[in-house]
Design an enzyme around this catalytic site. Sequence first.
Site, PDB file in Angstrom:
ATOM      1  N   TYR A 257      25.712 -23.605   8.092  1.00 55.35           N
ATOM      2  CA  TYR A 257      27.036 -24.151   7.778  1.00 55.35           C
ATOM      3  C   TYR A 257      27.889 -24.317   9.031  1.00 55.35           C
ATOM      4  O   TYR A 257      28.814 -25.133   9.042  1.00 55.35           O
ATOM      5  CB  TYR A 257      27.723 -23.283   6.711  1.00 55.35           C
ATOM      6  CG  TYR A 257      27.082 -23.516   5.378  1.00 55.35           C
ATOM      7  CD1 TYR A 257      27.472 -24.592   4.586  1.00 55.35           C
ATOM      8  CD2 TYR A 257      26.016 -22.735   4.950  1.00 55.35           C
ATOM      9  CE1 TYR A 257      26.837 -24.859   3.390  1.00 55.35           C
ATOM     10  CE2 TYR A 257      25.373 -22.997   3.758  1.00 55.35           C
ATOM     11  CZ  TYR A 257      25.785 -24.061   2.988  1.00 55.35           C
ATOM     12  OH  TYR A 257      25.151 -24.345   1.807  1.00 55.35           O
TER      13      TYR A 257
ATOM     14  N   HIS B 285      14.693 -30.090   8.944  1.00 51.62           N
ATOM     15  CA  HIS B 285      14.954 -31.331   9.673  1.00 51.62           C
ATOM     16  C   HIS B 285      15.778 -32.312   8.834  1.00 51.62           C
ATOM     17  O   HIS B 285      16.608 -33.050   9.383  1.00 51.62           O
ATOM     18  CB  HIS B 285      13.634 -31.973  10.118  1.00 51.62           C
ATOM     19  CG  HIS B 285      13.028 -31.308  11.312  1.00 51.62           C
ATOM     20  ND1 HIS B 285      12.256 -30.168  11.218  1.00 51.62           N
ATOM     21  CD2 HIS B 285      13.092 -31.598  12.641  1.00 51.62           C
ATOM     22  CE1 HIS B 285      11.861 -29.795  12.434  1.00 51.62           C
ATOM     23  NE2 HIS B 285      12.357 -30.650  13.311  1.00 51.62           N
TER      24      HIS B 285
ATOM     25  N   HIS C 298      21.819 -17.801   7.724  1.00 53.63           N
ATOM     26  CA  HIS C 298      22.198 -18.841   6.764  1.00 53.63           C
ATOM     27  C   HIS C 298      23.546 -19.480   7.092  1.00 53.63           C
ATOM     28  O   HIS C 298      23.654 -20.708   7.106  1.00 53.63           O
ATOM     29  CB  HIS C 298      22.190 -18.333   5.326  1.00 53.63           C
ATOM     30  CG  HIS C 298      22.365 -19.456   4.351  1.00 53.63           C
ATOM     31  ND1 HIS C 298      21.335 -20.308   4.014  1.00 53.63           N
ATOM     32  CD2 HIS C 298      23.453 -19.943   3.717  1.00 53.63           C
ATOM     33  CE1 HIS C 298      21.783 -21.239   3.194  1.00 53.63           C
ATOM     34  NE2 HIS C 298      23.064 -21.035   3.000  1.00 53.63           N
TER      35      HIS C 298
ATOM     36  N   ARG D 292       3.509 -23.476   7.991  1.00 56.47           N
ATOM     37  CA  ARG D 292       4.461 -23.694   9.086  1.00 56.47           C
ATOM     38  C   ARG D 292       4.154 -22.696  10.199  1.00 56.47           C
ATOM     39  O   ARG D 292       3.311 -21.824  10.053  1.00 56.47           O
ATOM     40  CB  ARG D 292       5.896 -23.530   8.589  1.00 56.47           C
ATOM     41  CG  ARG D 292       6.243 -22.178   7.979  1.00 56.47           C
ATOM     42  CD  ARG D 292       7.724 -22.104   7.663  1.00 56.47           C
ATOM     43  NE  ARG D 292       8.051 -20.962   6.820  1.00 56.47           N
ATOM     44  CZ  ARG D 292       9.224 -20.335   6.851  1.00 56.47           C
ATOM     45  NH1 ARG D 292      10.164 -20.733   7.676  1.00 56.47           N
ATOM     46  NH2 ARG D 292       9.475 -19.316   6.046  1.00 56.47           N
TER      47      ARG D 292
END
Length: 550
Positions: free
Chosen positions: A228, A377, A224, A440
């Site tokens: 960032y 995306h 995660h 997916r």
Amino acid sequence: MNIQAKLKVDPRDGKLAMAHFYVFIVALAIGGLAGLLQTFVRSGKFELPFGIGYYQLLTLHGVVLALVMTTFFIMGFLHAVVSKTAGTYTNRQRTLGWISFALLTIGTIMAAIMILLNEASVLYTFYAPLQAHAVFYIGLTLVVVGSWVGSAAVFMKYGEWRKANPGQSSPLLTFMAVITLMMWDIATIGVATTVLFQILPWSLGLVETINVGLSRTLFWYFGHPLVYFWLLPAYMVWYAIIPKIIGGKIFSDSLARLSFVLLLFFSIPVGLHHQLVEPGIDPAWKFIQVILTFLVVIPSLMTAFSLFATFESYGRSKGAKGLFGWFKKLPWGDARFTIPFIGMLGFIPGGAGGIVNASHQMNQLVHNTIWITGHFHMTVAFAVILTFYGVAYWLIPHLTGRILTKKMNKLAMIQGITWTIGMLFMSTSMHIQGLLGGPRRSAFSDYGGSAQAAEWVPYQIAQAVGGSILFISIILMIYVFINLAFFAPKGEQEFPVGEVAKGAEKTPLVFDNWKLWLGISAILIVFAYTLPLIDLIQNAPPGSKGFKLW
């Protein structure tokens, strides 16, 4: 403002940054081609030649774009920013930068060779129990270690600046670079731990099985904040560079620093929200990390407020009237501003989708669907990459001693708008198909003539259309890059570094108190992960052997 902010990046540091950008553009071309072919396969109208596997292609696309391309661009950008705002690198710091580049490049080549030899079709993550060749994992480990060495160069330059300027706040862009790399270094401890102690012994055959739950949790401890790591350099541009490009001022230096500190706190102890549907983790800990995830909304909203306050202040200074009159005063013909601005707008639906993904209940609906791919995306490939393109338009000529001509500026506008159209086509159709149940991580299938699967086909064709438009944009970007690096007229291209508005409050020195910020981060991480990790080790299910499904 620090006097260094007025100077050109030292040519020696410029060569270091440009080396990273050359790899960036090669990775964009290779990863983009792999992505285009993926969308063709998923349309059901195309079969891969030469025995190339869909999942081999998927792994290449994910690793080369999401890990390699972004890491090279970010490290090159941060070296340039720190050299510009904190001062030219010393020989030792520059040497560390080159060692970092060498490790990154060698690791990338090792991983890429394994993917091309079809020895590592494990998707874009190191997701056990899928097992790649050990060389693949060693290569990606070198990429991580290389980034640590590059971080050391930045930290040394920052420490040198602090020693030479006691009692002063560090340059804003350098401060942001330090936060970005501190977050990255802390986060990569998780993936380094699972690779070194779990995955490498397992892939080398030294141990027969792997604790899948522990491995995935350590991965998402890293996975995660990786998002960032991509996003914070874009925030750096939005906060501290775009204001200079438009001719305005930074709304608040303190607010910008505070938002970065909060992102350091809340980007790492939230990885369990990627594992909401996985067993072996107490739901209470998942819930706690979901709450911490939602706290990330605070610095994101602070960023939005600061940016639009900057835009409005600039517009008002140019005589804008009414609620939105300032909007017309912005320099819409300047690709350095317009393309990153479109990226900012794209982050709004991207962030909203992230709230859906992190919600306990809504995550059940979308978790294993292509909605997640669409969200990914929208945030990274739309908001972040458009901002990176905007940076390249001025930073490449600045570093190569050339200028962004009107012709290249116009082509850059076309390139960025083409990317926007392609990404909206592709990402939107992925979101809709995901809500219709489209999976997916899967190649094309009609699922035995299923009526539900037939509903997905139009959206998969739309993704191929979007992918084709995106690849046209990549070709344009390569042309712009080559022109700005080698053929544009010689000259002095500005490296825009924003100045703080006169009315802004003085920045408190507490922001440079790293013992405080790193201490709080450590407390949050220990709180969020200690008991879940102990539980995963003590109450581990039987380990899994490696799977090679290709």
